[in-house]
Design an enzyme around this catalytic site. Structure first.
Site, PDB file in Angstrom:
ATOM      1  N   HIS A  35       0.843  -1.205   0.000  1.00 43.65           N
ATOM      2  CA  HIS A  35       0.000   0.000   0.000  1.00 43.65           C
ATOM      3  C   HIS A  35       0.879   1.257   0.000  1.00 43.65           C
ATOM      4  O   HIS A  35       0.632   2.201  -0.745  1.00 43.65           O
ATOM      5  CB  HIS A  35      -0.872   0.057   1.262  1.00 43.65           C
ATOM      6  CG  HIS A  35      -1.908  -1.020   1.381  1.00 43.65           C
ATOM      7  ND1 HIS A  35      -2.071  -1.776   2.516  1.00 43.65           N
ATOM      8  CD2 HIS A  35      -2.859  -1.456   0.514  1.00 43.65           C
ATOM      9  CE1 HIS A  35      -3.077  -2.623   2.344  1.00 43.65           C
ATOM     10  NE2 HIS A  35      -3.557  -2.459   1.141  1.00 43.65           N
TER      11      HIS A  35
ATOM     12  N   LYS B 121     -16.106  -7.381   5.606  1.00 46.05           N
ATOM     13  CA  LYS B 121     -15.180  -8.184   6.419  1.00 46.05           C
ATOM     14  C   LYS B 121     -15.153  -7.637   7.852  1.00 46.05           C
ATOM     15  O   LYS B 121     -15.409  -6.455   8.074  1.00 46.05           O
ATOM     16  CB  LYS B 121     -13.758  -8.081   5.859  1.00 46.05           C
ATOM     17  CG  LYS B 121     -13.668  -8.246   4.360  1.00 46.05           C
ATOM     18  CD  LYS B 121     -12.358  -7.636   3.845  1.00 46.05           C
ATOM     19  CE  LYS B 121     -12.389  -7.458   2.330  1.00 46.05           C
ATOM     20  NZ  LYS B 121     -11.286  -6.638   1.822  1.00 46.05           N
TER      21      LYS B 121
ATOM     22  N   ARG C  24      -1.996  -5.895  -8.412  1.00 42.17           N
ATOM     23  CA  ARG C  24      -0.910  -6.823  -8.127  1.00 42.17           C
ATOM     24  C   ARG C  24      -0.838  -7.855  -9.237  1.00 42.17           C
ATOM     25  O   ARG C  24      -0.230  -7.650 -10.257  1.00 42.17           O
ATOM     26  CB  ARG C  24      -1.124  -7.510  -6.776  1.00 42.17           C
ATOM     27  CG  ARG C  24      -0.824  -6.629  -5.605  1.00 42.17           C
ATOM     28  CD  ARG C  24      -1.460  -7.136  -4.345  1.00 42.17           C
ATOM     29  NE  ARG C  24      -2.910  -7.056  -4.430  1.00 42.17           N
ATOM     30  CZ  ARG C  24      -3.723  -7.261  -3.428  1.00 42.17           C
ATOM     31  NH1 ARG C  24      -3.256  -7.620  -2.270  1.00 42.17           N
ATOM     32  NH2 ARG C  24      -5.029  -7.133  -3.586  1.00 42.17           N
TER      33      ARG C  24
ATOM     34  N   SER D  95      -2.910  -7.854   2.740  1.00 41.65           N
ATOM     35  CA  SER D  95      -3.179  -7.711   4.174  1.00 41.65           C
ATOM     36  C   SER D  95      -3.580  -9.053   4.776  1.00 41.65           C
ATOM     37  O   SER D  95      -3.209  -9.379   5.911  1.00 41.65           O
ATOM     38  CB  SER D  95      -4.300  -6.699   4.399  1.00 41.65           C
ATOM     39  OG  SER D  95      -3.915  -5.430   3.948  1.00 41.65           O
TER      40      SER D  95
HETATM   41  P1  ADP Z   1      -9.721  -3.501  -0.619  1.00 44.99           P
HETATM   42  O1  ADP Z   1     -10.362  -4.269   0.489  1.00 44.99           O
HETATM   43  O2  ADP Z   1     -10.512  -2.327  -1.106  1.00 44.99           O
HETATM   44  O3  ADP Z   1      -9.156  -4.347  -1.746  1.00 44.99           O
HETATM   45  P2  ADP Z   1      -7.066  -3.217   0.354  1.00 44.99           P
HETATM   46  O4  ADP Z   1      -6.702  -2.510   1.582  1.00 44.99           O
HETATM   47  O5  ADP Z   1      -6.876  -4.698   0.315  1.00 44.99           O
HETATM   48  O6  ADP Z   1      -8.529  -2.789   0.081  1.00 44.99           O
HETATM   49  O7  ADP Z   1      -6.309  -2.586  -0.888  1.00 44.99           O
HETATM   50  C1  ADP Z   1      -6.484  -1.256  -1.282  1.00 44.99           C
HETATM   51  C2  ADP Z   1      -5.861  -1.064  -2.637  1.00 44.99           C
HETATM   52  O8  ADP Z   1      -4.467  -1.344  -2.565  1.00 44.99           O
HETATM   53  C3  ADP Z   1      -6.400  -1.980  -3.727  1.00 44.99           C
HETATM   54  O9  ADP Z   1      -6.408  -1.272  -4.945  1.00 44.99           O
HETATM   55  C4  ADP Z   1      -5.390  -3.088  -3.774  1.00 44.99           C
HETATM   56  O10 ADP Z   1      -5.352  -3.711  -5.056  1.00 44.99           O
HETATM   57  C5  ADP Z   1      -4.115  -2.325  -3.497  1.00 44.99           C
HETATM   58  N1  ADP Z   1      -3.067  -3.178  -2.940  1.00 44.99           N
HETATM   59  C6  ADP Z   1      -3.145  -4.024  -1.908  1.00 44.99           C
HETATM   60  N2  ADP Z   1      -1.973  -4.660  -1.691  1.00 44.99           N
HETATM   61  C7  ADP Z   1      -1.113  -4.185  -2.643  1.00 44.99           C
HETATM   62  C8  ADP Z   1       0.261  -4.475  -2.992  1.00 44.99           C
HETATM   63  N3  ADP Z   1       0.957  -5.391  -2.340  1.00 44.99           N
HETATM   64  N4  ADP Z   1       0.785  -3.793  -4.028  1.00 44.99           N
HETATM   65  C9  ADP Z   1       0.040  -2.901  -4.709  1.00 44.99           C
HETATM   66  N5  ADP Z   1      -1.242  -2.614  -4.450  1.00 44.99           N
HETATM   67  C10 ADP Z   1      -1.819  -3.242  -3.435  1.00 44.99           C
END
Ligand code: ADP
Length: 162
Positions: free
Chosen positions: A17, A41, A90, A128
Site C-alpha cells: 500500500h 469483512k 498486483r 493484508s
Molecule cells: P480492498 O479491500 O478495497 O481491496 P485493500 O486494503 O486490500 O482494500 O487494498 C487497497 C488497494 O491497494 C487496492 O487497490 C489493492 O489492489 C491495493 N493493494 C493491496 N496490496 C497491494 C500491494 N501489495 N501492491 C500494490 N497494491 C496493493
C-alpha cells in the site's frame, strides 16, 4: 489542482500500500486516502486505528490526507472534490475485479475516472490477509509492514489470545 482518492480497507497497512501511496502522491496535487469502515469483512483493526496507522506512516508526505469513509468510493471522491480514484494492481487476478469496479464506478459517476498503478515487483505477492495469517502463526512479517504496524499486529494478537 488534481485531487485523487485512494480507497481501501488497509487492515493492516502494508509496504505494498505504502508503495502505491508514495507513487500516487508524486503524481497528483493532493492524495486523500479513504479508509473503509463499513466493509463486509470483520477487520482486525478499527477504522480509527487504521486511520492513525496511515497518518503515522505518511506523516512525511505533505500532500496526503487520511479520512474514514463508508459507502460508495465515487461518493467519497465527490466529497473530496476528486476526479480520480487510484487503485493498485498486483497479480492478473486483481484485474478482473478491479476492471469491473472501475467500469461500474464510471457508470455511477462519469466525472470520476479510475487509474491503476502496478505494484512494484517486490510487493506483488503481498496482501493484508497474508500478513495477518503469517503473523497469527508467529511468522516474520518485518519485510511486509512498517515496524510500528508489526508491533501493533503483535499487540492485537496478544489481546485476542487473552
Ligand atoms: P480492498 O479491500 O478495497 O481491496 P485493500 O486494503 O486490500 O482494500 O487494498 C487497497 C488497494 O491497494 C487496492 O487497490 C489493492 O489492489 C491495493 N493493494 C493491496 N496490496 C497491494 C500491494 N501489495 N501492491 C500494490 N497494491 C496493493
Amino acid at each position: 489542482m488534481t485531487i485523487a482518492v485512494y480507497p481501501g480497507t488497509f487492515d493492516p497497512l502494508t509496504k505494498g500500500h505504502l508503495d502505491i501511496i508514495e507513487r500516487a502522491a508524486a503524481l497528483f496535487d493532493e492524495l486523500v486516502i479513504g479508509v473503509l469502515f463499513n466493509s463486509a469483512k470483520t477487520p482486525l483493526f478499527s477504522v480509527e486505528e487504521r486511520v492513525k496507522m496511515l497518518e503515522k506512516a505518511t506523516a512525511g508526505i505533505p500532500n496526503i490526507r487520511v479520512l474514514p469513509f463508508g459507502g460508495l468510493a465515487v461518493d467519497f471522491a465527490h466529497s473530496c472534490g476528486a476526479k480520480v480514484i487510484v487503485r493498485g494492481l498486483r497479480l492478473i487476478t486483481d484485474f478482473e475485479y478491479e476492471l469491473q469496479m472501475a467500469q461500474t464506478n464510471r457508470k455511477l459517476a462519469p466525472d470520476v475516472d479510475t487509474t491503476f498503478l502496478y505494484t512494484s515487483l517486490q510487493y506483488s505477492y503481498l496482501s493484508s490477509t497474508t500478513v495477518k495469517e503469517v503473523a497469527a502463526f508467529g511468522g516474520d512479517i518485518s519485510e511486509f509492514v512498517p515496524a510500528f504496524v508489526e508491533e501493533a499486529i503483535r499487540q492485537k494478537l496478544r489481546e485476542q489470545q487473552r
